[in-house]
Design a protein around this motif. Structure first.
Motif, PDB file in Angstrom:
ATOM      1  N   ALA A  40     -69.212 131.160  47.119  1.00 24.11           N
ATOM      2  CA  ALA A  40     -68.321 130.378  46.248  1.00 24.11           C
ATOM      3  C   ALA A  40     -68.458 130.851  44.812  1.00 24.11           C
ATOM      4  CB  ALA A  40     -68.647 128.893  46.335  1.00 24.11           C
ATOM      5  N   THR A  41     -67.316 130.958  44.139  1.00 22.22           N
ATOM      6  CA  THR A  41     -67.290 131.189  42.697  1.00 22.22           C
ATOM      7  C   THR A  41     -66.585 129.992  42.083  1.00 22.22           C
ATOM      8  OG1 THR A  41     -67.158 133.583  42.998  1.00 22.22           O
ATOM      9  CG2 THR A  41     -66.532 132.718  40.851  1.00 22.22           C
ATOM     10  N   VAL A  42     -67.265 129.308  41.193  1.00 18.09           N
ATOM     11  CA  VAL A  42     -66.695 128.111  40.569  1.00 18.09           C
ATOM     12  C   VAL A  42     -66.465 128.409  39.090  1.00 18.09           C
ATOM     13  CG1 VAL A  42     -66.983 125.634  40.136  1.00 18.09           C
ATOM     14  CG2 VAL A  42     -68.011 126.666  42.180  1.00 18.09           C
ATOM     15  N   ASN A  43     -65.204 128.278  38.661  1.00 20.00           N
ATOM     16  CA  ASN A  43     -64.878 128.505  37.251  1.00 20.00           C
ATOM     17  C   ASN A  43     -65.284 127.291  36.417  1.00 20.00           C
ATOM     18  OD1 ASN A  43     -63.542 131.115  37.446  1.00 20.00           O
ATOM     19  ND2 ASN A  43     -62.005 130.010  38.633  1.00 20.00           N
ATOM     20  N   THR A  44     -65.864 127.568  35.258  1.00 23.09           N
ATOM     21  CA  THR A  44     -66.275 126.495  34.344  1.00 23.09           C
ATOM     22  C   THR A  44     -65.636 126.752  32.981  1.00 23.09           C
ATOM     23  OG1 THR A  44     -68.273 127.705  33.747  1.00 23.09           O
ATOM     24  CG2 THR A  44     -68.462 126.111  35.549  1.00 23.09           C
ATOM     25  N   LYS A  45     -65.786 125.801  32.084  1.00 21.47           N
ATOM     26  CA  LYS A  45     -65.056 125.886  30.817  1.00 21.47           C
ATOM     27  C   LYS A  45     -65.708 126.791  29.773  1.00 21.47           C
ATOM     28  CE  LYS A  45     -62.375 121.674  30.963  1.00 21.47           C
ATOM     29  NZ  LYS A  45     -62.211 120.308  30.466  1.00 21.47           N
ATOM     30  N   GLY A  46     -67.018 127.023  29.907  1.00 19.70           N
ATOM     31  CA  GLY A  46     -67.691 127.778  28.850  1.00 19.70           C
ATOM     32  C   GLY A  46     -68.712 128.763  29.384  1.00 19.70           C
ATOM     33  N   GLU A  47     -69.429 129.374  28.444  1.00 17.07           N
ATOM     34  CA  GLU A  47     -70.466 130.346  28.801  1.00 17.07           C
ATOM     35  C   GLU A  47     -71.700 129.577  29.271  1.00 17.07           C
ATOM     36  OE1 GLU A  47     -71.093 133.446  25.812  1.00 17.07           O
ATOM     37  OE2 GLU A  47     -69.166 132.875  24.963  1.00 17.07           O
ATOM     38  N   ASN A  48     -72.042 129.741  30.541  1.00 10.69           N
ATOM     39  CA  ASN A  48     -73.091 128.920  31.147  1.00 10.69           C
ATOM     40  C   ASN A  48     -74.484 129.477  30.838  1.00 10.69           C
ATOM     41  OD1 ASN A  48     -71.155 127.244  32.481  1.00 10.69           O
ATOM     42  ND2 ASN A  48     -70.779 128.973  33.853  1.00 10.69           N
ATOM     43  N   ILE A  49     -75.403 128.559  30.508  1.00 10.75           N
ATOM     44  CA  ILE A  49     -76.762 129.006  30.175  1.00 10.75           C
ATOM     45  C   ILE A  49     -77.854 128.276  30.955  1.00 10.75           C
ATOM     46  CG2 ILE A  49     -76.261 129.908  27.867  1.00 10.75           C
ATOM     47  CD1 ILE A  49     -77.181 127.202  26.738  1.00 10.75           C
ATOM     48  N   ASN A  50     -77.543 127.129  31.553  1.00  8.46           N
ATOM     49  CA  ASN A  50     -78.596 126.472  32.344  1.00  8.46           C
ATOM     50  C   ASN A  50     -77.993 125.812  33.576  1.00  8.46           C
ATOM     51  OD1 ASN A  50     -77.535 124.098  31.098  1.00  8.46           O
ATOM     52  ND2 ASN A  50     -78.947 124.391  29.397  1.00  8.46           N
ATOM     53  N   ILE A  51     -78.819 125.749  34.619  1.00  9.56           N
ATOM     54  CA  ILE A  51     -78.310 125.247  35.898  1.00  9.56           C
ATOM     55  C   ILE A  51     -79.435 124.594  36.685  1.00  9.56           C
ATOM     56  CG2 ILE A  51     -78.694 127.402  37.214  1.00  9.56           C
ATOM     57  CD1 ILE A  51     -75.757 126.867  38.355  1.00  9.56           C
ATOM     58  N   CYS A  52     -79.111 123.568  37.449  1.00  9.03           N
ATOM     59  CA  CYS A  52     -80.109 122.965  38.343  1.00  9.03           C
ATOM     60  C   CYS A  52     -79.386 122.378  39.550  1.00  9.03           C
ATOM     61  CB  CYS A  52     -80.944 121.909  37.622  1.00  9.03           C
ATOM     62  SG  CYS A  52     -80.002 120.553  36.912  1.00  9.03           S
ATOM     63  N   TRP A  53     -80.129 122.261  40.635  1.00 11.85           N
ATOM     64  CA  TRP A  53     -79.587 121.732  41.899  1.00 11.85           C
ATOM     65  C   TRP A  53     -80.247 120.383  42.134  1.00 11.85           C
ATOM     66  CZ3 TRP A  53     -77.726 126.091  45.411  1.00 11.85           C
ATOM     67  CH2 TRP A  53     -76.854 125.597  46.392  1.00 11.85           C
ATOM     68  N   SER A  54     -79.473 119.389  42.470  1.00 11.52           N
ATOM     69  CA  SER A  54     -80.037 118.043  42.652  1.00 11.52           C
ATOM     70  C   SER A  54     -81.012 118.034  43.832  1.00 11.52           C
ATOM     71  CB  SER A  54     -78.928 117.021  42.886  1.00 11.52           C
ATOM     72  OG  SER A  54     -78.220 117.310  44.077  1.00 11.52           O
ATOM     73  N   PRO A  55     -82.053 117.197  43.776  1.00 12.51           N
ATOM     74  CA  PRO A  55     -83.040 117.146  44.862  1.00 12.51           C
ATOM     75  C   PRO A  55     -82.444 116.848  46.232  1.00 12.51           C
ATOM     76  CG  PRO A  55     -83.890 116.013  42.933  1.00 12.51           C
ATOM     77  CD  PRO A  55     -82.466 116.354  42.623  1.00 12.51           C
ATOM     78  N   ASP A  56     -81.299 116.119  46.286  1.00 15.41           N
ATOM     79  CA  ASP A  56     -80.681 115.842  47.596  1.00 15.41           C
ATOM     80  C   ASP A  56     -79.764 116.980  48.054  1.00 15.41           C
ATOM     81  OD1 ASP A  56     -78.370 115.571  46.081  1.00 15.41           O
ATOM     82  OD2 ASP A  56     -78.144 113.425  46.428  1.00 15.41           O
ATOM     83  N   GLY A  57     -79.638 118.019  47.242  1.00 13.32           N
ATOM     84  CA  GLY A  57     -78.870 119.202  47.614  1.00 13.32           C
ATOM     85  C   GLY A  57     -77.360 119.056  47.496  1.00 13.32           C
ATOM     86  N   GLN A  58     -76.887 117.890  47.038  1.00 17.11           N
ATOM     87  CA  GLN A  58     -75.437 117.626  47.070  1.00 17.11           C
ATOM     88  C   GLN A  58     -74.682 118.072  45.823  1.00 17.11           C
ATOM     89  OE1 GLN A  58     -74.627 113.557  48.191  1.00 17.11           O
ATOM     90  NE2 GLN A  58     -75.989 113.670  49.958  1.00 17.11           N
TER      91      GLN A  58
END
Length: 351
Positions: free
Chosen positions: A136-154
């Motif tokens: 999957a490629t998900v377009n976002t509005k800006g230049e992304n610098i940080n990311i995290c995945w929720s503990p429930d994986g959703q």
């Protein structure tokens, strides 16, 4: 405007020695049995090995939940995945597709085959190591610098340079919510219970939102200057923040009070990681060493020597093995060329 921790240099953050918070630091009478035991282990496992990973500096390293793989993201616009075999990393694949630097990546919390990358190209990409493809490629509005995945994986949360955090459904790959913040957002994380969302900001605060409602719960004045990084311990007892004041503060998750701080670094703290048992905390900066502290006392447990500033650290999820990446240059051929290596500390010394 938020700036990725990897991009922060002395000019961006200002050199700063331990400040007033150092008064909170606890002093213990002598090393605990845990410290003595781990020091003995590391004396026999003090080796650091380098593994070629990228053609430019490595911004982020992360272990899969089962500890079998290590992923790295780089300024060279790619991610790499290694298999951990005995005491070495074997490169499995290089993941291409982003049009800009991969500033941060993380794995699915319970599926060891999926990881996600955040890039300055205004997309995030989810990858599957079984097919080595971008699923999957998900377009976002800006230049992304940080990311995290929720503990429930959703849910995947991604933050950009314009201080917008987007919450993306991990199954449908669609945006569920978007929040524009009026302060500089540096790093983001859910708590282990998945019911609160934490942000560190440029004013030295930790902002806490309820989840999924995203309503403000509390703002904690954590540091006198820019609060850069945040990590939760695997046991759910503490979280730690690192700041431009060169201090790491340790917080009780339930009480939301600072219980101790660590002041052995002299430069802004860029990266933190708790060990799998929650008993050790690694922190790093532009100092040419990584500090490993015992969480319960604040005592120095070990120091990993580096030749340059450290961008990222990550403890293995099952054993005392630390992956990290530094701003190394490939001095053999060209002193200005970036080495792009990932490193492992905690390997057995040669017999």
């Amino acid at each position: 405007m938020a700036v990725p921790a990897a991009a922060m240099g002395p000019s961006a953050l200002g050199q700063s020695g331990p400040g007033s918070m150092a008064a909170w630091c606890s002093v213990s009478s002598g090393p605990s049995r845990y410290v003595v035991g781990m020091q003995e282990l590391f004396r026999g496992h003090s080796k650091t090995r380098e593994f070629p990973a990228h053609s430019a500096k490595v911004h982020s390293v992360a272990w899969s939940c089962d500890g079998r793989r290590l992923a790295s993201g780089s300024f060279d616009k790619t991610a790499s995945v290694f298999l951990l075999e005995k005491d070495r990393l074997v490169k499995e694949n290089n993941y291409r597709g982003h049009g800009d630097s991969v500033d941060q990546l993380c794995w699915h919390p319970s599926n060891p085959d999926l990881f996600v990358t955040a890039s300055g190209d205004k997309t995030i990409r989810i990858w599957d190591v079984r097919t080595t493809k971008c699923i999957a490629t998900v377009n976002t509005k800006g230049e992304n610098i940080n990311i995290c995945w929720s503990p429930d994986g959703q849910t995947i949360a991604v933050g950009n340079k314009d201080d917008v955090v987007t919450f993306i459904d991990a199954k449908t790959h669609r945006s569920k919510a978007e929040e524009q913040f009026k302060f500089e957002v540096n790093e983001i994380s859910w708590n282990n219970d998945n019911n609160m969302f934490f942000l560190t900001n440029g004013n030295g605060c930790i902002n806490i939102l309820s989840y999924p409602e995203l309503k403000p719960v509390q703002s904690i004045n954590a540091h006198p200057s820019n609060c850069i990084c945040i990590k939760f311990d695997p046991m759910g007892k503490y979280f730690a923040t690192g700041s431009a004041d060169a201090l790491v503060s340790l917080w009780d998750v339930d009480e939301l009070v600072c219980v101790r701080c660590f002041s052995r670094l002299d430069w802004p703290v860029r990266t933190l990681s708790f060990s799998h048992d929650g008993k050790m905390l690694a922190s790093a900066s532009e100092d040419h060493f990584i500090d490993i502290a015992e969480v319960e006392t604040g005592d120095k447990l070990w120091e990993v020597q580096c030749e340059s500033p450290t961008f990222t650290v990550a403890w293995h999820p099952k054993r005392p093995l630390l992956a990290f990446a530094c701003d190394d240059k490939d001095g053999k051929y060209d002193s200005s060329r970036e080495a792009g290596t990932v490193k492992l500390f905690g390997l057995p010394n040669d017999p």
